[in-house]
Scaffold this active site. Structure first.
Site, PDB file in Angstrom:
ATOM      1  N   LEU A 206       0.697  -1.160  -0.063  1.00 31.52           N
ATOM      2  CA  LEU A 206      -0.055   0.014  -0.240  1.00 31.52           C
ATOM      3  C   LEU A 206       1.047   1.121  -0.076  1.00 31.52           C
ATOM      4  O   LEU A 206       0.590   2.317  -0.584  1.00 31.52           O
ATOM      5  CB  LEU A 206      -1.053   0.221   1.294  1.00 31.52           C
ATOM      6  CG  LEU A 206      -1.758  -1.279   1.569  1.00 31.52           C
ATOM      7  CD1 LEU A 206      -2.418  -1.103   2.750  1.00 31.52           C
ATOM      8  CD2 LEU A 206      -2.783  -1.200   0.204  1.00 31.52           C
ATOM      9  N   ALA A 207       1.966   1.219   0.812  1.00 29.26           N
ATOM     10  CA  ALA A 207       2.936   2.503   0.968  1.00 29.26           C
ATOM     11  C   ALA A 207       4.348   2.098   1.268  1.00 29.26           C
ATOM     12  O   ALA A 207       4.437   1.049   2.023  1.00 29.26           O
ATOM     13  CB  ALA A 207       2.054   3.429   1.579  1.00 29.26           C
TER      14      ALA A 207
ATOM     15  N   GLY B 171       7.650   4.123   3.120  1.00 31.11           N
ATOM     16  CA  GLY B 171       8.129   5.276   3.769  1.00 31.11           C
ATOM     17  C   GLY B 171       9.582   5.307   4.019  1.00 31.11           C
ATOM     18  O   GLY B 171      10.377   4.341   3.639  1.00 31.11           O
ATOM     19  N   GLY B 172       9.992   6.164   4.913  1.00 28.46           N
ATOM     20  CA  GLY B 172      11.387   6.239   5.224  1.00 28.46           C
ATOM     21  C   GLY B 172      11.826   5.009   6.270  1.00 28.46           C
ATOM     22  O   GLY B 172      13.036   4.558   6.201  1.00 28.46           O
ATOM     23  N   MET B 173      10.757   4.496   7.013  1.00 26.96           N
ATOM     24  CA  MET B 173      11.036   3.517   8.096  1.00 26.96           C
ATOM     25  C   MET B 173      10.314   2.242   7.900  1.00 26.96           C
ATOM     26  O   MET B 173      10.775   1.134   8.205  1.00 26.96           O
ATOM     27  CB  MET B 173      10.645   4.132   9.278  1.00 26.96           C
ATOM     28  CG  MET B 173      10.883   3.225  10.640  1.00 26.96           C
ATOM     29  SD  MET B 173      10.386   4.294  12.104  1.00 26.96           S
ATOM     30  CE  MET B 173      10.625   2.784  13.395  1.00 26.96           C
ATOM     31  N   ALA B 174       9.237   2.057   7.082  1.00 32.15           N
ATOM     32  CA  ALA B 174       8.633   1.201   7.187  1.00 32.15           C
ATOM     33  C   ALA B 174       7.630   0.918   5.773  1.00 32.15           C
ATOM     34  O   ALA B 174       7.703   1.883   5.118  1.00 32.15           O
ATOM     35  CB  ALA B 174       7.442   0.934   8.149  1.00 32.15           C
ATOM     36  N   GLU B 175       6.927  -0.074   5.631  1.00 32.78           N
ATOM     37  CA  GLU B 175       6.027  -0.192   4.412  1.00 32.78           C
ATOM     38  C   GLU B 175       4.833  -0.982   4.916  1.00 32.78           C
ATOM     39  O   GLU B 175       4.902  -1.637   5.878  1.00 32.78           O
ATOM     40  CB  GLU B 175       6.734  -0.988   3.207  1.00 32.78           C
ATOM     41  CG  GLU B 175       7.239  -2.437   3.699  1.00 32.78           C
ATOM     42  CD  GLU B 175       8.284  -3.008   2.588  1.00 32.78           C
ATOM     43  OE1 GLU B 175       8.054  -2.383   1.516  1.00 32.78           O
ATOM     44  OE2 GLU B 175       8.973  -4.001   2.822  1.00 32.78           O
TER      45      GLU B 175
ATOM     46  N   LYS C 264       2.350  -3.640   8.917  1.00 32.93           N
ATOM     47  CA  LYS C 264       3.273  -2.645   8.804  1.00 32.93           C
ATOM     48  C   LYS C 264       4.627  -3.193   9.288  1.00 32.93           C
ATOM     49  O   LYS C 264       4.883  -3.968  10.405  1.00 32.93           O
ATOM     50  CB  LYS C 264       2.959  -1.450   9.888  1.00 32.93           C
ATOM     51  CG  LYS C 264       4.219  -0.207   9.955  1.00 32.93           C
ATOM     52  CD  LYS C 264       3.562   0.728  10.874  1.00 32.93           C
ATOM     53  CE  LYS C 264       4.469   2.011  10.906  1.00 32.93           C
ATOM     54  NZ  LYS C 264       3.798   3.116  11.933  1.00 32.93           N
TER      55      LYS C 264
ATOM     56  N   ASP D 206       0.192  13.122  17.635  1.00 28.64           N
ATOM     57  CA  ASP D 206      -0.319  13.300  16.139  1.00 28.64           C
ATOM     58  C   ASP D 206      -1.741  13.196  15.850  1.00 28.64           C
ATOM     59  O   ASP D 206      -2.126  12.724  14.758  1.00 28.64           O
ATOM     60  CB  ASP D 206       0.809  12.541  15.519  1.00 28.64           C
ATOM     61  CG  ASP D 206       0.916  12.894  13.953  1.00 28.64           C
ATOM     62  OD1 ASP D 206       0.787  13.959  13.766  1.00 28.64           O
ATOM     63  OD2 ASP D 206       1.453  11.967  13.352  1.00 28.64           O
TER      64      ASP D 206
END
Length: 334
Positions: free
Chosen positions: A19-20, A22-26, A45, A147
């Site tokens: 799905l996505a 990023g810099g730390m996880a997918e 994740k 957040d």
């Protein structure tokens, strides 16, 4: 449900689509299958393998998993499992079919006050649960989400309202991964004390929630800033727009609840999520029983306009359009 091509197994889980990243996880959409036709769709994740060898990142990821394992509330996305495969830890999360509030607001910039009130009550119940958690000795865990923002609020096709993404949440006894004086989160939803890098408690989350509800009502936030620099100063100094438009759109009672939660000093706000929920409950909620259907309707209209897509290439840092999973893969540095 339509699936992408099989991407192999991760522990007990059949990966269906990425799905996505990023810099730390997918993030992956996945199935857990069992005998006699049992099948459950989940979201996974997984920490990126290059980072899994770095202790700081592993501890951040494990901290998120440990925090989420303590949650048990209908308005909080659930953690279902945690494991390590080929050296990379992964967290298995509840899958909820819908759209995040950020995506909904992209299509419907302002929502009706009764619906916004309903969302607020759902999220306050979630925060009341999270803020009130205690350890086995009865000591408060002191969890602060840090957040609260539209991207981290999930609206489901069946009317669910859920809070998610505790990747930068902090507890009293959690080791800090943020340098002194620095901040993490989305600037325009931060409380002033968060921008200043000071100590936080649950009242910072209540401030962020009030900004989110304000934006959901008016289609814009409370700060009349045009640049990031102006926004930073406006948040720090609590320089907000006059409340006239908020009162006109929301009504005096709902506006008063939000304005108290938006006061610059934590001591002037509601002391707890429960106190703010009671104040919001006292606001006349027209057709309160219908609001879950209204949530479902706005989600259906949003998805009809912008159906979710899977495996679409995106520039680094851009949010996945498949927002129903709600767990944003961040590009934050620790």
């Amino acid at each position: 449900m339509a699936h992408g091509a099989d991407l192999g197994m991760l522990g007990r889980y059949q990966l269906r689509a990425r799905l996505a990243r990023g810099g730390m996880a997918e993030l992956f959409l996945a199935d857990l299958r069992g005998p006699d036709g049992f099948e459950k769709t989940v979201v996974i994740k997984r920490m990126l393998p290059p980072l899994a060898t770095q202790e700081t990142y592993r501890q951040m990821f494990a901290q998120e998993a440990r925090l989420m394992a303590t949650f048990g509330h209908g308005h909080v996305v659930s953690a279902l499992d945690y494991g390590v495969e080929q050296g990379s830890p992964y967290l298995v999360l509840e899958y909820v079919d819908g759209a995040d509030l950020e995506r909904v607001l992209d299509e419907h910039p302002s929502l009706p006050p009764p619906l916004v009130r309903h969302m607020g009550l759902c999220l306050l119940r979630a925060l009341e649960h999270v803020h009130g958690l205690r350890d086995a000795r009865g000591e408060p865990l002191g969890i602060v989400h840090r957040d609260i923002s539209p991207a981290n609020v999930l609206l489901g096709r069946t009317g669910d309202v859920k809070l998610a993404d505790f990747g930068i949440a902090k507890g009293l006894r959690s080791p800090s991964r943020t340098a002194p004086g620095s901040t993490r989160g989305r600037l325009r939803y931060m409380a002033p004390e968060q921008v200043l890098g000071g100590p936080l408690d649950g009242r910072a989350d209540l401030f962020s929630l009030a900004v989110l509800l304000y934006e959901s009502l008016l289609g814009q936030g409370p700060y009349p800033a045009k640049t990031d620099a102006q926004l930073l100063l406006a948040v720090r100094d609590s320089r907000m727009a006059p409340p006239d438009e908020l009162r006109r759109v929301a009504g005096a009672a709902l506006a008063d609840v939000l304005l108290r939660a938006l006061r610059p000093h934590p001591a002037e706000r509601y002391a707890t999520a429960g106190e703010m929920a009671r104040a919001l409950s006292a606001v006349d909620g027209a057709a309160e029983g219908e609001q879950p259907w209204r949530v479902a309707e706005v989600v259906a209209r949003t998805l009809a306009t912008r159906p979710p897509q899977v495996e679409e290439p995106r520039p680094p840092g851009e949010r996945s359009p498949f927002s129903a999973v709600l767990l944003e893969v961040r590009e934050d540095e620790p």
